[in-house]
Each structure stands twice: as structure tokens, then as C-alpha cells.
Design a protein around this motif. Sequence first.
Motif, PDB file in Angstrom:
ATOM      1  N   TRP A 145      34.624  51.425  46.447  1.00  0.00           N
ATOM      2  CA  TRP A 145      34.953  50.012  46.229  1.00  0.00           C
ATOM      3  C   TRP A 145      36.082  49.890  45.201  1.00  0.00           C
ATOM      4  O   TRP A 145      37.061  49.170  45.422  1.00  0.00           O
TER       5      TRP A 145
ATOM      6  N   HIS B  94      39.549  50.839  46.468  1.00  0.00           N
ATOM      7  CA  HIS B  94      40.163  50.060  47.548  1.00  0.00           C
ATOM      8  C   HIS B  94      40.167  48.558  47.291  1.00  0.00           C
ATOM      9  O   HIS B  94      40.350  47.775  48.233  1.00  0.00           O
ATOM     10  N   THR B  95      39.977  48.161  46.049  1.00  0.00           N
ATOM     11  CA  THR B  95      40.065  46.737  45.727  1.00  0.00           C
ATOM     12  C   THR B  95      41.067  46.529  44.601  1.00  0.00           C
ATOM     13  O   THR B  95      41.280  47.407  43.761  1.00  0.00           O
ATOM     14  N   ASP B  96      41.683  45.359  44.636  1.00  0.00           N
ATOM     15  CA  ASP B  96      42.537  44.910  43.555  1.00  0.00           C
ATOM     16  C   ASP B  96      41.870  43.703  42.901  1.00  0.00           C
ATOM     17  O   ASP B  96      40.987  43.072  43.483  1.00  0.00           O
ATOM     18  N   ASN B  97      42.274  43.377  41.731  1.00  0.00           N
ATOM     19  CA  ASN B  97      41.674  42.239  41.030  1.00  0.00           C
ATOM     20  C   ASN B  97      42.780  41.255  40.638  1.00  0.00           C
ATOM     21  O   ASN B  97      43.640  41.574  39.817  1.00  0.00           O
TER      22      ASN B  97
ATOM     23  N   ASP C 285      41.382  40.006  44.547  1.00  0.00           N
ATOM     24  CA  ASP C 285      41.647  40.402  45.922  1.00  0.00           C
ATOM     25  C   ASP C 285      41.026  39.365  46.852  1.00  0.00           C
ATOM     26  O   ASP C 285      39.800  39.323  46.994  1.00  0.00           O
TER      27      ASP C 285
ATOM     28  N   THR D 252      38.323  40.403  49.478  1.00  0.00           N
ATOM     29  CA  THR D 252      36.965  40.789  49.088  1.00  0.00           C
ATOM     30  C   THR D 252      36.280  39.730  48.224  1.00  0.00           C
ATOM     31  O   THR D 252      35.235  40.008  47.635  1.00  0.00           O
TER      32      THR D 252
ATOM     33  N   ARG E 244      36.980  43.316  41.251  1.00  0.00           N
ATOM     34  CA  ARG E 244      37.158  44.765  41.279  1.00  0.00           C
ATOM     35  C   ARG E 244      35.875  45.496  40.906  1.00  0.00           C
ATOM     36  O   ARG E 244      35.641  46.625  41.344  1.00  0.00           O
TER      37      ARG E 244
ATOM     38  N   PRO F  26      36.826  50.334  54.757  1.00  0.00           N
ATOM     39  CA  PRO F  26      37.635  49.132  54.514  1.00  0.00           C
ATOM     40  C   PRO F  26      38.445  48.679  55.722  1.00  0.00           C
ATOM     41  O   PRO F  26      38.793  47.497  55.820  1.00  0.00           O
TER      42      PRO F  26
END
Length: 273
Positions: A115, A118-121, A123, A126, A131, A245
Motif C-alpha cells: 500500500w 503504491h499510494t501518494d498522499n 491520492d 484511493t 498514504r 493495484p
Amino acid sequence: MTSEPLPPDLRALFADPADAAGRSLSVPLPPGRAVSSAEEDGDRPAFWLSDAPAPEGLWSRLRAEHARSGLWPLLLDALDDNDPEYRPWGSGEVTPGGMSDPAAHDPAALLAAWWTDHTDNPDPETAPYGRAWPGLAPTPATGGDPDRIADGLAAHLLADHRSMRLGLVAADRGADALAVAGWFGPANYTDDTAEIAAVLRGWEDRFGARVVGVGFATLLLSVAAPPTTHDQALAVAAEHFAFCPDNVWQGVTPLSAYAERLVGDHSWAFWWD
């Protein structure tokens, strides 16, 4: 029907010959062969593959005999149904020797790491999660019969994809069959399918999931206890995003829309680019 000892080509699938010696099977198999890795040296075959499409009803009969035979059945799809090699299965494009033990991995830790990777903050794909890993979804209180639901999905899958062949893997549970066979469908995501198997073990225990169908880079599970509300489904969707993802990035986005499709859904499908 009387149960018979496993024939030599099926006994050869077991890592421990002593374990294979006590196994038996009462279900007659169609013509097929044991397939070894074309990528690695070694005498032990990775799995058994039928020569032709799987007969109707055979998957469920073999699934019911798993405890006695030690062989988990898979419905196997090819990259191209018109390919005479039936890649990756018939061509042996598998790497069982490169996989670790699923028991060596913590599924919660794997999902949390994936997680974060593969996540941005922030995002938007999601949302409402940031994040920070939101944690595992709660385990449902009730669910259906995992075996009955798996049998039903296998029948439905064969009805829609009549070209799928039957595979047999010497594995204690369906999740482990992917690593034992050396399947590397998620190779662009992780090069150790035992990590995928570890998460699937957790889903087997928590959601009554069963591994039914496997393609070149696709996976289909039956699910006995799917989420029943959107809030529950959103938490499960977060696990799916961490696990695969591409389901969201190249499928249904954002995560909230993806979650809507999980409510009451007794099958989970995954595809890795």
C-alpha cells in the motif's frame, strides 16, 4: 468408485516421496502429462496438465478429494487459446525453485508495505484513505459454504471459458498451489509468488476464499463471505488495491467505485499488467 493409489506421474509432483505413497484418487483423469519448468533444472515436475479442456464437473470432484489426494485442482487459462504450446502452462514457463515458503511471510505486513509503495498522499484514486495503511478489513461474522461456492464458480467459469484446461498441484491448500507450481503472473509486481500465496492464505481463512482459475497474469477466487455493506467493501477494496493495484489503476477507479462491485460478490478477479 474405489480409490486407487496415485499413478507415477502424479506421485512425482510431491517433494516428499513418503507423502505421495499414502495418497489416493478415485476420480478418473483425462489424458494429460506432468509439466516441468523450462526455466530451471530439476527432476520434479511443477504440476500436471490435461491435454484438452477440462471436462464439466471434474474440478469440483477433484476439489472434494483434495484431503485424500493432496492435489489441488486449478482451471488454467492460456495467454492465447490458439497457441499450441498453451503458454505458460504447456510450455513450462514457471519457476517453482524461485519461490519461497508462503508461511514465511506475514500477509498484513505485505499488504501494508505494498500500500505504501503504491499510494501518494493525497491520492484521489484511493480516497478516503491516505498514504497510511488503513489496516486489514474486519473478518465477516457469517458466510456461505466455501466448497459449494467454489464448485459453483468453477462450473460458471468453464461454461464461459470452455477452453480452460485442468491443472493439479501437490499443495496443502489452494493458495500454496500458485507458489508450488511456480506461477509468476504478478512478476512485474513481485518476483516471489509465495508473497501472493501468503495473502491468499489470509483470505482463505477470513473470507472463505478459494483459488479456482489462473491465467498468464490473471487470478480468480471464489469468496464465501464477501462484504455486505459499502463500508465493509471499502476496507476490502483497500486490501485489493495493495494486492493488485492494476485492478483500480486500469480497471474501476476510484477505490470507492471499485468497492461498490465487491458488495455481495462471491468472486474476486485480479489482473497484473
